[in-house]
Design an enzyme around this catalytic site. Sequence first.
Site, PDB file in Angstrom:
ATOM      1  CG  HIS A 132     -27.475  47.546  -2.097  1.00 33.84           C
ATOM      2  ND1 HIS A 132     -27.173  46.644  -3.109  1.00 33.84           N
ATOM      3  CD2 HIS A 132     -26.277  48.086  -1.716  1.00 33.84           C
ATOM      4  CE1 HIS A 132     -25.869  46.630  -3.314  1.00 33.84           C
ATOM      5  NE2 HIS A 132     -25.293  47.502  -2.495  1.00 33.84           N
TER       6      HIS A 132
ATOM      7  CD  GLU B   1     -23.765  48.441   0.379  1.00 34.91           C
ATOM      8  OE1 GLU B   1     -23.316  49.160  -0.548  1.00 34.91           O
ATOM      9  OE2 GLU B   1     -23.798  47.201   0.324  1.00 34.91           O
TER      10      GLU B   1
ATOM     11  CG  HIS C 182     -22.901  51.269  -3.548  1.00 31.24           C
ATOM     12  ND1 HIS C 182     -23.686  50.149  -3.586  1.00 31.24           N
ATOM     13  CD2 HIS C 182     -23.273  52.032  -4.600  1.00 31.24           C
ATOM     14  CE1 HIS C 182     -24.516  50.230  -4.615  1.00 31.24           C
ATOM     15  NE2 HIS C 182     -24.279  51.368  -5.244  1.00 31.24           N
TER      16      HIS C 182
ATOM     17  CD  GLU D  68     -18.369  49.940  -2.922  1.00 33.31           C
ATOM     18  OE1 GLU D  68     -18.785  50.071  -1.755  1.00 33.31           O
ATOM     19  OE2 GLU D  68     -18.761  49.067  -3.705  1.00 33.31           O
TER      20      GLU D  68
END
Length: 277
Positions: free
Chosen positions: A73, A111, A166, A242
Amino acid sequence: MACLLVLAGCGAPAAGTPTAPPGTTTSAPPPSTSSSATSSAAPAPTSTPATRPAPRPQSTPPVSGVVVLDPGHNGGNAANPAAINRPVPAGRGQTKACNTTGTATNAGFPEHAFTWSVSVRVRDILVARGVTVVLTRPNDTGVGPCVDARAAAGNNADAAAVVSIHADGSTNTSAHGFHVAYSSPPLNAQQGEPSLRLARTMRDGLRSAGFPLSTYIGSEGLSPRSDLGGLNLSTRPAVLVECGNMRNATEAAAFSSAAGQQSYAKAIAAGILAYLA
């Protein structure tokens, strides 16, 4: 929800690509966890991957290879919906949104700030061992890049490993633990055994550091995926990590602290170094 490239992910599918592949610089920006955008306009997502030289302790042997780190992101994504929502190629005949905003803890820690802080910490550990590191974005205040450009950064660098970093955003607050995604079924040789081996060494590095395996996604900390653009488009060994669930109170506390971010960085770096060894 949001999540070695998409590489956007996070429990559910994410992201897409920019109009042009990122460039390359010879210096990297200092760590930053700013979550504000630098402009109210909607610029095209861009990125300048960066490498950062650092002194290597004489007592540790050098490790060769180029590693591309993809911090999930970006801080300016939320303020630029038109730019990040445009469709881009995502592999397997799919198109997806260029990128996403990512998720956040219940207290509002984003995040994108977590992934940026962990990525620059991983970078510093790796360059101290002699590894050349490329980041898919130069700071945490920009827009994008799109998922296809993130994949292109690893491909163009002929990376030995690509790691996208992430954190998940499951609304099940009891769900916790990390998982490592890889492209499956593989679309090329590098998405086969090399990526699976990278996924396993990454899983083992995090598990050895005491981080629990995911209780809600994948099996034994591994998650084969066919829907993540950064992995689909990669021609290099690539995985998406993740780190856990940002909505889980215990993991959120670790994500939000410098000590917790450093712990994740050390474990991820250990997994990468084990793969390169």
